[in-house]
Design a protein around this motif. Structure first.
Motif, PDB file in Angstrom:
ATOM      1  N   ALA A  36      12.706  -2.976  -3.811  1.00 22.09           N
ATOM      2  CA  ALA A  36      12.899  -1.624  -3.236  1.00 22.09           C
ATOM      3  C   ALA A  36      11.561  -0.568  -3.660  1.00 22.09           C
ATOM      4  CB  ALA A  36      14.138  -1.167  -3.888  1.00 22.09           C
ATOM      5  N   GLY A  37      10.582  -1.030  -4.783  1.00 20.76           N
ATOM      6  CA  GLY A  37       9.654  -0.088  -5.119  1.00 20.76           C
ATOM      7  C   GLY A  37      10.020   0.630  -6.248  1.00 20.76           C
ATOM      8  N   LYS A  38      10.875   0.298  -7.306  1.00 21.63           N
ATOM      9  CA  LYS A  38      11.295   1.055  -8.316  1.00 21.63           C
ATOM     10  C   LYS A  38      10.102   0.898  -9.288  1.00 21.63           C
ATOM     11  CE  LYS A  38      14.918  -1.792  -9.199  1.00 21.63           C
ATOM     12  NZ  LYS A  38      14.685  -2.806  -7.946  1.00 21.63           N
ATOM     13  N   THR A  39       9.610  -0.019  -9.750  1.00 22.32           N
ATOM     14  CA  THR A  39       8.478  -0.469 -10.750  1.00 22.32           C
ATOM     15  C   THR A  39       7.312   0.531 -10.169  1.00 22.32           C
ATOM     16  OG1 THR A  39       9.413  -2.371 -11.500  1.00 22.32           O
ATOM     17  CG2 THR A  39       7.162  -1.872 -12.141  1.00 22.32           C
ATOM     18  N   THR A  40       7.155   0.420  -8.999  1.00 20.01           N
ATOM     19  CA  THR A  40       5.929   1.234  -8.431  1.00 20.01           C
ATOM     20  C   THR A  40       6.031   2.549  -8.685  1.00 20.01           C
ATOM     21  OG1 THR A  40       5.568  -0.409  -6.691  1.00 20.01           O
ATOM     22  CG2 THR A  40       4.656   1.636  -6.282  1.00 20.01           C
ATOM     23  N   LEU A  41       7.209   3.165  -8.662  1.00 19.02           N
ATOM     24  CA  LEU A  41       7.632   4.653  -8.700  1.00 19.02           C
ATOM     25  C   LEU A  41       7.399   4.876 -10.254  1.00 19.02           C
ATOM     26  CD1 LEU A  41       9.080   6.734  -7.015  1.00 19.02           C
ATOM     27  CD2 LEU A  41      11.031   6.145  -8.293  1.00 19.02           C
ATOM     28  N   LEU A  42       7.552   4.019 -11.092  1.00 20.77           N
ATOM     29  CA  LEU A  42       7.579   4.248 -12.644  1.00 20.77           C
ATOM     30  C   LEU A  42       6.025   4.106 -13.028  1.00 20.77           C
ATOM     31  CD1 LEU A  42      10.663   4.138 -13.094  1.00 20.77           C
ATOM     32  CD2 LEU A  42      10.003   2.916 -15.005  1.00 20.77           C
ATOM     33  N   LYS A  43       5.333   3.292 -12.301  1.00 22.23           N
ATOM     34  CA  LYS A  43       3.750   3.459 -12.706  1.00 22.23           C
ATOM     35  C   LYS A  43       3.012   4.506 -12.108  1.00 22.23           C
ATOM     36  CE  LYS A  43       3.394  -1.863 -12.680  1.00 22.23           C
ATOM     37  NZ  LYS A  43       2.787  -3.014 -12.080  1.00 22.23           N
ATOM     38  N   LEU A  44       3.520   4.869 -10.796  1.00 21.85           N
ATOM     39  CA  LEU A  44       2.946   6.311 -10.425  1.00 21.85           C
ATOM     40  C   LEU A  44       3.216   7.399 -11.560  1.00 21.85           C
ATOM     41  CD1 LEU A  44       3.931   5.958  -6.817  1.00 21.85           C
ATOM     42  CD2 LEU A  44       1.732   6.137  -7.527  1.00 21.85           C
ATOM     43  N   ALA A  45       4.628   7.339 -11.945  1.00 18.73           N
ATOM     44  CA  ALA A  45       4.746   8.467 -12.877  1.00 18.73           C
ATOM     45  C   ALA A  45       4.275   8.283 -14.052  1.00 18.73           C
ATOM     46  CB  ALA A  45       6.371   8.509 -13.143  1.00 18.73           C
ATOM     47  N   GLY A  46       3.705   7.161 -14.504  1.00 18.69           N
ATOM     48  CA  GLY A  46       2.930   7.101 -15.821  1.00 18.69           C
ATOM     49  C   GLY A  46       1.485   6.935 -15.716  1.00 18.69           C
ATOM     50  N   GLY A  47       1.025   7.004 -14.484  1.00 19.62           N
ATOM     51  CA  GLY A  47      -0.597   7.569 -14.176  1.00 19.62           C
ATOM     52  C   GLY A  47      -1.314   6.059 -14.024  1.00 19.62           C
ATOM     53  N   LEU A  48      -0.538   4.918 -13.862  1.00 15.33           N
ATOM     54  CA  LEU A  48      -0.976   3.696 -13.920  1.00 15.33           C
ATOM     55  C   LEU A  48      -1.508   3.330 -12.511  1.00 15.33           C
ATOM     56  CD1 LEU A  48       1.339   1.530 -16.017  1.00 15.33           C
ATOM     57  CD2 LEU A  48      -0.714   2.598 -16.862  1.00 15.33           C
ATOM     58  N   LEU A  49      -0.909   4.212 -11.641  1.00 16.33           N
ATOM     59  CA  LEU A  49      -1.318   3.810 -10.118  1.00 16.33           C
ATOM     60  C   LEU A  49      -1.641   5.431  -9.577  1.00 16.33           C
ATOM     61  CD1 LEU A  49       1.182   1.393  -8.832  1.00 16.33           C
ATOM     62  CD2 LEU A  49      -0.997   0.904  -9.128  1.00 16.33           C
ATOM     63  N   MET A  50      -2.401   5.511  -8.514  1.00 19.95           N
ATOM     64  CA  MET A  50      -2.578   6.591  -7.761  1.00 19.95           C
ATOM     65  C   MET A  50      -1.898   6.452  -6.147  1.00 19.95           C
ATOM     66  SD  MET A  50      -4.950   9.117  -9.120  1.00 19.95           S
ATOM     67  CE  MET A  50      -5.743   9.710  -7.483  1.00 19.95           C
ATOM     68  N   PRO A  51      -1.425   7.541  -6.080  1.00 21.04           N
ATOM     69  CA  PRO A  51      -0.621   7.634  -4.566  1.00 21.04           C
ATOM     70  C   PRO A  51      -1.516   7.628  -3.625  1.00 21.04           C
ATOM     71  CG  PRO A  51      -0.387   9.717  -5.452  1.00 21.04           C
ATOM     72  CD  PRO A  51      -1.176   8.938  -6.583  1.00 21.04           C
ATOM     73  N   GLU A  52      -1.123   6.854  -2.452  1.00 20.12           N
ATOM     74  CA  GLU A  52      -1.801   6.887  -1.180  1.00 20.12           C
ATOM     75  C   GLU A  52      -1.579   8.217  -0.552  1.00 20.12           C
ATOM     76  OE1 GLU A  52      -0.532   3.567   0.860  1.00 20.12           O
ATOM     77  OE2 GLU A  52      -1.208   2.214  -0.644  1.00 20.12           O
ATOM     78  N   GLN A  53      -0.554   8.863  -0.613  1.00 22.56           N
ATOM     79  CA  GLN A  53      -0.424  10.107  -0.064  1.00 22.56           C
ATOM     80  C   GLN A  53       0.671  10.871  -1.012  1.00 22.56           C
ATOM     81  OE1 GLN A  53       1.450   9.752   3.907  1.00 22.56           O
ATOM     82  NE2 GLN A  53      -0.574   8.546   4.644  1.00 22.56           N
ATOM     83  N   GLY A  54       0.826  12.075  -0.994  1.00 26.18           N
ATOM     84  CA  GLY A  54       1.841  13.086  -1.528  1.00 26.18           C
ATOM     85  C   GLY A  54       1.076  13.241  -3.046  1.00 26.18           C
TER      86      GLY A  54
END
Length: 333
Positions: free
Chosen positions: A33-51
């Motif tokens: 569903a995208g739960k872990t991706t959400l946490l990685k974004l919050a932790g600065g481990l990923l950059m959002p494509e938009q937003g």
């Protein structure tokens, strides 16, 4: 404190919500569903494509050095303490990385090792720990610097009953002290105990964000009460019931909590008759999520706000001295 503003990344699409100070938010949903991706974004481990994402008012990737130990993250697949170092050596290293004063480090390390139950194996090598021991140590490592933002991905995996209870207590304390937490889990019982708010994800979209109470009112299936009568059969005409069945002195009532609560049902029964016993069956969070999925799939209509119409029928049993009375309510719930 943690804000997502129309964020898209991989499967995530246009996700917006905020986790305020002092709150723990449980991110729930099916696998993928995208739960872990959400946490990685919050932790600065990923950059959002938009937003945009803001942690304490700052963008988590560019402000990683500034945020430092203000953010504690335990994310699946990202090791914290590994290798041949002992647990104690690993924590000392983390204390140095976090630049914690010695007195503060010793206090935090001592409390966490005792409460999370890893004080008995601090001399063991990290590589030799069992799954349960590793889970306790990992949580201790995240909580050591007393972060203001706590990100936990499936934190109860590998924990026994005592470990789960300790985590609940510690997280509640940290939130009372002003921390914000974002927690993912497939364990609905634990997410319900850990978190004050829920974010329901499905296929990268945020379907619901708010309190568990509101989610239950929106999607909860009917509840059941079974009572053993010690007096006359009560008048049920004014109760908004889905159905009822009388079998001897056993009366089973089915109702929706959005219309009437279990306490109100029992109170109305006691006004009219005496009861020998009461048994209440309530839905849990997993039941609610299953019902929500059916609503989305179109196999079940969402609860309407009007009182259901009741239609009662009576059918005689084969025994001439006994009688079964039942009521069926046609309710689009």
């Amino acid at each position: 404190m943690v804000c997502f503003d129309r964020v898209s990344k991989f499967i995530l699409s246009d996700v917006s919500f905020c986790v305020p100070r002092g709150q723990a938010v449980g991110v729930i949903g099916s696998s993928g569903a995208g739960k872990t991706t959400l946490l990685k974004l919050a932790g600065g481990l990923l950059m959002p494509e938009q937003g945009n994402i803001r942690i304490m008012g700052r963008e988590p990737v560019s402000a990683r050095r500034f945020l430092g130990n203000a953010v504690g993250a335990c994310i699946a697949g990202i090791p914290l303490l590994e290798g041949e170092d002992t647990v104690e050596e690993g924590f000392r290293m983390l204390g140095t990385i976090y630049r914690m004063p010695r007195k503060r480090y010793l206090k935090s390390y001592g409390e966490l090792s005792e409460r999370l139950g890893f004080e008995g194996f601090v001399g063991s090598r990290c590589s030799e720990l069992s799954a349960g021991q590793r889970a306790r140590v990992r949580l201790g490592a995240v909580l050591l610097p007393e972060p203001e933002v706590i990100l936990l991905d499936e934190p109860t995996g590998g924990l026994d009953v005592h470990g789960k209870a300790a985590l609940r207590e510690i997280l509640a304390e940290r939130c009372r002290q002003g921390s914000a937490a974002l927690v993912t889990s497939h364990d609905m019982t634990e997410i319900s105990a850990l978190c004050s708010r829920l974010a329901l994800m499905e296929k990268g979209k945020l379907l619901y964000y708010g309190s568990e109470r509101t989610l239950f009112r929106r999607y909860a299936p009917p509840e059941e009460i079974t009572v053993k009568l010690a007096g006359a059969f009560p008048d049920l005409e004014d109760m908004p019931l889905d159905s009822y069945v009388l079998d001897g002195d056993m009366l089973k009532l089915r109702f929706h909590p959005a219309y009437i609560t279990a306490a109100e049902v029992i109170k109305q029964l006691l006004r009219q008759t005496d009861l020998k016993s009461v048994d209440i069956h309530r839905a849990d969070l997993e039941d609610v999520l299953l019902r929500e999925a059916k609503c989305r799939a179109g196999t079940l209509n969402r609860l309407e706000t009007k009182t259901p119409r009741k239609e009662f029928t009576a059918e005689p049993k084969s025994d001439e001295n006994s009688f079964q009375e039942s009521g069926e309510a046609k309710c689009r719930a």
